[in-house]
Enzyme design. Structure first.
Site, mmCIF file in Angstrom:
data_model
loop_
_atom_site.group_PDB
_atom_site.id
_atom_site.type_symbol
_atom_site.label_atom_id
_atom_site.label_comp_id
_atom_site.label_asym_id
_atom_site.label_seq_id
_atom_site.Cartn_x
_atom_site.Cartn_y
_atom_site.Cartn_z
ATOM 1 N N LEU A 122 5.808 -37.922 33.305
ATOM 2 C CA LEU A 122 6.857 -37.058 33.821
ATOM 3 C C LEU A 122 6.474 -35.625 33.495
ATOM 4 O O LEU A 122 5.971 -35.334 32.404
ATOM 5 C CB LEU A 122 8.224 -37.373 33.193
ATOM 6 C CG LEU A 122 8.945 -38.663 33.607
ATOM 7 C CD1 LEU A 122 10.309 -38.738 32.934
ATOM 8 C CD2 LEU A 122 9.084 -38.785 35.117
ATOM 9 N N ASP A 123 6.704 -34.718 34.442
ATOM 10 C CA ASP A 123 6.443 -33.312 34.191
ATOM 11 C C ASP A 123 7.269 -32.828 33.001
ATOM 12 O O ASP A 123 8.322 -33.387 32.692
ATOM 13 C CB ASP A 123 6.788 -32.476 35.423
ATOM 14 C CG ASP A 123 5.884 -32.772 36.608
ATOM 15 O OD1 ASP A 123 4.760 -33.236 36.384
ATOM 16 O OD2 ASP A 123 6.325 -32.528 37.750
ATOM 17 N N ARG A 124 6.808 -31.762 32.392
ATOM 18 C CA ARG A 124 7.475 -31.230 31.200
ATOM 19 C C ARG A 124 8.962 -30.987 31.442
ATOM 20 O O ARG A 124 9.799 -31.313 30.598
ATOM 21 C CB ARG A 124 6.803 -29.916 30.783
ATOM 22 C CG ARG A 124 7.437 -29.280 29.549
ATOM 23 C CD ARG A 124 6.667 -28.047 29.120
ATOM 24 N NE ARG A 124 6.896 -26.917 30.015
ATOM 25 C CZ ARG A 124 6.201 -25.777 29.974
ATOM 26 N NH1 ARG A 124 5.211 -25.645 29.107
ATOM 27 N NH2 ARG A 124 6.469 -24.802 30.800
#
Length: 292
Positions: A122-124
């Site tokens: 998952l992206d930050r």
């Protein structure tokens, strides 16, 4: 000189105590290797690099409230926004990977590294459900479930405008542009990406969309909606607005809402859901209170 003294002496803008924290989280590299010991001696001619990501220097730690499921084989968590999933040049401590290892560490066996398998990214600034294998018996079957598209993945997103039609499917080949480091649809040479969506609630200038990912390409949702003129609220990298109704948007409004899959060992059905985070709830409340 000691490493913390050396990097502090290189600039008058940041203090030695600041750099000690940067060293501790893993943001200082000597000779191309991460060094997390302030007393490390810097030798003549060595290259010292300092990476700063602008995030808080206090390391993230998992709390009991973020655990959605845990048994002998799997661990599912509700990832908060603003936390890197994997180590980056700027930090090792405080990433989700590090926090999971610390959470799983057996105090009676400090030298035994926990068995942790990561099958998702998952992206930050994306929040929500993530599942991990924490036993060797679960590593390979969990990886196979995600690789074989046997996992139901539902997301919630706040996007600009009103997609037409209100429900549909987006298909393209996605590839990363090396110059911009953004993901774009390409005519050939990319990887197949399939995104299904339906509008759940409409607001002035925005809407809440439920999204089903049939593939799991990097930045897939962000790229698909941006290319159709409906970037995610807060996703400035892909053209999304940073304010709406006078309200600042702190991040891209994307939440991994629900995962559905068979348990990798027992084969029992798992349906894991993460509640909508407070910042997304707040923004929807603001949108509902501004009907025009």
């Amino acid at each position: 000189m000691r490493l913390d003294q050396f990097v502090a002496a290189a600039t008058d803008e940041l203090s030695r105590s600041f750099f000690r924290k940067v060293v501790d989280i893993g943001g200082v590299h000597v000779g191309g290797r991460r060094v997390r010991r302030c007393s490390h001696p810097v030798g003549a001619g060595e290259v010292v690099e300092v990476f700063l990501d602008g995030l808080p220097l206090e390391p993230f730690a998992l709390s009991a409230g973020q655990i959605l499921l845990q048994d002998r084989y799997c661990l599912a968590i509700d990832k908060p926004a603003g936390v890197e999933t994997q180590p980056t040049p700027a930090r090792y401590r405080g990433t989700l990977y590090d926090a999971l290892l610390r959470y799983l560490q057996d105090p009676a066996r400090p030298q035994q590294r926990p068995a942790l398998g990561m099958v998702q990214r998952l992206d930050r600034d994306t929040s929500g459900v993530m599942i991990f294998s924490i036993h060797p018996r679960a590593h390979r079957p969990l990886t196979a479930l995600f690789s074989g598209r046997d996992v139901g993945k539902l997301y919630l997103a706040l996007v600009a405008g009103q997609p037409e039609p209100a429900a549909g499917e987006i298909r393209s080949q996605l590839a990363r542009n090396r110059a911009s480091n953004l993901v774009r649809s390409v005519a050939r040479g990319g990887k197949e990406a399939i995104t299904r969506y339906r509008v759940v609630e409409s607001f002035p200038g925005a809407c809440l969309v439920e999204i089903e990912l049939l593939t799991g390409r990097s930045h897939q949702i962000r790229a698909h909606f941006a290319e159709r003129g409906h970037p995610l609220l807060g996703d400035v990298r892909y053209g999304g607005p940073d304010r709406i109704c006078g309200e600042p948007i702190p991040r891209q409004m994307l939440h991994s809402w629900r995962l559905s899959l068979p348990h990798p060992v027992s084969k029992d059905a798992l349906d894991i859901e993460a509640p909508i985070p407070a910042d997304m709830e707040h923004l929807m409340k603001v949108l509902r209170q501004n009907p025009s």
